[in-house]
Design an enzyme around this catalytic site. Structure first.
Site, mmCIF file in Angstrom:
data_model
loop_
_atom_site.group_PDB
_atom_site.id
_atom_site.type_symbol
_atom_site.label_atom_id
_atom_site.label_comp_id
_atom_site.label_asym_id
_atom_site.label_seq_id
_atom_site.Cartn_x
_atom_site.Cartn_y
_atom_site.Cartn_z
ATOM 1 N NE ARG A 89 25.735 42.992 37.445
ATOM 2 C CZ ARG A 89 25.282 43.779 36.476
ATOM 3 N NH1 ARG A 89 24.472 43.290 35.559
ATOM 4 N NH2 ARG A 89 25.633 45.053 36.410
ATOM 5 C CG ASN A 105 34.965 33.048 40.559
ATOM 6 O OD1 ASN A 105 33.773 32.797 40.791
ATOM 7 N ND2 ASN A 105 35.477 32.961 39.344
ATOM 8 C CG HIS A 107 36.686 29.304 35.980
ATOM 9 N ND1 HIS A 107 35.744 30.046 35.302
ATOM 10 C CD2 HIS A 107 37.406 28.656 35.029
ATOM 11 C CE1 HIS A 107 35.895 29.858 34.003
ATOM 12 N NE2 HIS A 107 36.897 29.031 33.807
HETATM 13 C C1 GRF Z 1 29.837 26.574 38.645
HETATM 14 O O1 GRF Z 1 30.193 25.565 37.755
HETATM 15 C C2 GRF Z 1 30.949 27.549 38.857
HETATM 16 O O2 GRF Z 1 32.208 26.994 38.649
HETATM 17 C C3 GRF Z 1 30.699 28.591 37.800
HETATM 18 O O3 GRF Z 1 29.307 28.681 37.705
HETATM 19 C C4 GRF Z 1 28.712 27.455 38.090
HETATM 20 C C5 GRF Z 1 27.670 27.775 39.136
HETATM 21 O O4 GRF Z 1 26.906 26.662 39.494
HETATM 22 N N1 GRF Z 1 31.361 29.828 38.167
HETATM 23 P P1 GRF Z 1 25.947 26.708 40.765
HETATM 24 O O5 GRF Z 1 24.980 27.869 40.572
HETATM 25 O O6 GRF Z 1 26.800 26.866 41.968
HETATM 26 O O7 GRF Z 1 25.223 25.396 40.730
#
Ligand code: GRF
Length: 198
Positions: A89, A105, A107
């Site tokens: 979100r 965060n 990414h």
């Molecule tokens: C990860 O690749 C992260 O970088 C992105 O969303 C994905 C989440 O994966 N923001 P998980 O739920 O931690 O397996």
């Protein structure tokens, strides 16, 4: 050292698991919140004996109201640091301001390249030879804010989105706990952890 962490996750929660598995970071995680009842991340939290809360967006009038409830819950539990781990979100200013410089965060790209929900696919489509993952502070723009750390991941000839994302996730699972641990150990001076900075 007794900072309290909350993790926000919408899906599988493999990054949550990597944070839980780190002995220093894992001890600091007190709360996991998801916008999706079926998120595996909530099961992972319950298995670790950590409070798991589904905060259903449908119960709130709009995004602002949902985020206000989120902040209230975090403050009620005395949370100092928020880790986003696949939280799908967009956060409103109400949240970002309340936890400014205390929200991080992960990414799956080398920001500022390839922000957004399709970072792995976009990197493949662009034909770049190297991508990776980024841990950054969260500001009011999506996948934006001061970068704390990055790890590069090569793109191989026969990669598809699944194989590349899996390799990026291996890097994420190393990088994210390492960065959060440095943060808890006071090794990142721009971050304010603990009550005295509030
Ligand atoms: C990860 O690749 C992260 O970088 C992105 O969303 C994905 C989440 O994966 N923001 P998980 O739920 O931690 O397996």
């Amino acid at each position: 050292m007794d900072a309290r962490i909350a993790v926000l996750a919408s899906g599988t929660g493999s990054n949550l698991q990597a944070l839980l598995d780190d002995p220093v970071v894992g001890r600091a995680i007190r709360l996991v919140i998801s916008d999706r009842a079926e998120a595996k991340a909530l099961d992972r939290a319950r298995s670790a004996g950590i409070e798991a809360v589904h905060l259903d967006p449908k119960d709130y009038e709009d995004r602002e109201a949902h985020d206000r409830a989120l902040v209230e819950l975090l403050q009620d539990r005395g949370v100092d640091v928020v880790c986003l781990a696949g939280y799908m979100r967009i956060l409103t200013p109400a949240f970002v301001r309340a936890y400014w410089e205390r929200t991080v965060n992960i990414h799956p790209a080398l920001l500022p390249a390839f922000p957004g929900a399709h970072a792995v696919r976009d990197a493949l489509a662009a034909g770049v030879k190297t991508t990776g993952c980024t841990v950054h502070l969260v500001d009011e723009e999506v996948d934006h804010g001061p970068i704390l750390a990055q790890e590069a991941v090569p793109i191989l000839e026969d990669d598809d989105e699944t194989s590349l994302h899996a390799r990026i996730q291996e890097a994420e699972h190393r990088l994210y706990p390492a960065v959060v641990r440095r943060l808890l150990e006071g090794d990142m001076p721009r971050l304010h952890v603990g009550t005295e900075a509030q």
